[in-house]
Write a protein that holds these residues in place. Structure first.
Motif, short mmCIF file in Angstrom:
data_model
loop_
_atom_site.label_atom_id
_atom_site.label_comp_id
_atom_site.label_asym_id
_atom_site.label_seq_id
_atom_site.Cartn_x
_atom_site.Cartn_y
_atom_site.Cartn_z
N ILE A 149 45.88 38.56 40.83
CA ILE A 149 44.97 37.89 41.75
C ILE A 149 43.57 38.49 41.61
O ILE A 149 43.41 39.65 41.23
N LYS A 150 42.59 37.67 41.91
CA LYS A 150 41.20 38.13 41.94
C LYS A 150 40.84 38.41 43.39
O LYS A 150 41.05 37.57 44.27
N VAL A 151 40.31 39.61 43.63
CA VAL A 151 39.86 39.99 44.97
C VAL A 151 38.34 39.88 44.97
O VAL A 151 37.65 40.66 44.32
N VAL A 152 37.85 38.87 45.67
CA VAL A 152 36.40 38.62 45.73
C VAL A 152 35.80 39.54 46.78
O VAL A 152 36.24 39.56 47.93
N VAL A 153 34.79 40.29 46.36
CA VAL A 153 34.11 41.22 47.26
C VAL A 153 32.65 40.78 47.37
O VAL A 153 31.91 40.84 46.39
N ASP A 206 33.91 41.31 41.35
CA ASP A 206 35.29 40.96 41.68
C ASP A 206 36.21 42.07 41.18
O ASP A 206 35.93 42.72 40.17
N HIS A 207 37.31 42.25 41.89
CA HIS A 207 38.33 43.22 41.50
C HIS A 207 39.61 42.44 41.21
O HIS A 207 39.77 41.30 41.66
N TYR A 208 40.54 43.07 40.50
CA TYR A 208 41.78 42.39 40.12
C TYR A 208 42.97 43.21 40.57
O TYR A 208 42.95 44.45 40.53
N ASP A 209 44.02 42.50 41.00
CA ASP A 209 45.19 43.14 41.59
C ASP A 209 46.45 42.57 40.96
O ASP A 209 46.58 41.36 40.82
N HIS A 210 47.38 43.45 40.61
CA HIS A 210 48.64 43.00 40.03
C HIS A 210 49.68 42.65 41.10
O HIS A 210 50.69 42.04 40.80
N THR A 211 49.43 43.01 42.35
CA THR A 211 50.34 42.65 43.44
C THR A 211 49.97 41.24 43.88
O THR A 211 48.93 41.04 44.53
N ILE A 212 50.81 40.28 43.51
CA ILE A 212 50.45 38.87 43.77
C ILE A 212 50.93 38.37 45.12
O ILE A 212 50.51 37.32 45.57
N LYS A 213 51.79 39.12 45.79
CA LYS A 213 52.23 38.75 47.13
C LYS A 213 51.03 38.83 48.07
O LYS A 213 50.21 39.74 47.96
N ASP A 214 50.90 37.87 48.98
CA ASP A 214 49.78 37.88 49.94
C ASP A 214 49.75 39.20 50.69
O ASP A 214 50.76 39.63 51.25
#
Length: 124
Positions: free
Chosen positions: A56-60, A65-73
């Protein structure tokens, strides 16, 4: 989707980083493995990995932007001091989502909730 060595490397870097890396951090790490990889290639592969649901892309706001491998909300905290992104544990998030759905007569299928504050390390 066809196999891509560059995509595999980008994905492995995101998975190995516990700190929600930016594309620039991923690019720096990828160049250690594939010296001629371009920043554009990293961005294209990140977009594809987001598109297929692997990350997922974490918009700041106001930052990269940052990226996360934990795709669960799950919610994030963006530290305004050190610019890091961290996962937050909130047990009652489902209650909030249920209330929003009921109050607005909608069905939420996914969410990205981010808070801006100061992480524990920067508070010391």
């Amino acid at each position: 989707m066809r196999y891509s060595k560059q995509r595999e490397i980008v994905y492995e870097i995101v998975i190995s980083c516990a700190n929600h890396p930016t594309a620039e951090v991923i690019y720096t790490e990828a160049r250690k493995i594939i010296p001629n990889i371009s920043l554009g290639t990293v961005y294209r592969n990140l977009a594809e990995l987001v598109n297929i649901g692997k990350i997922i892309k974490v918009v700041v706001p106001g930052d990269s932007d940052h990226y996360d491998h934990t795709i669960k909300d799950h919610p994030h905290l963006f530290c305004k001091e050190c610019k890091s992104v961290m996962d937050l544990k909130i047990n009652s998030i489902n209650n909030l989502i249920n209330e929003i759905e009921l109050d607005n007569q909608i069905k939420i299928v996914s969410n990205q909730i981010s808070f801006i504050g100061v992480c524990p390390k920067c508070q010391n």
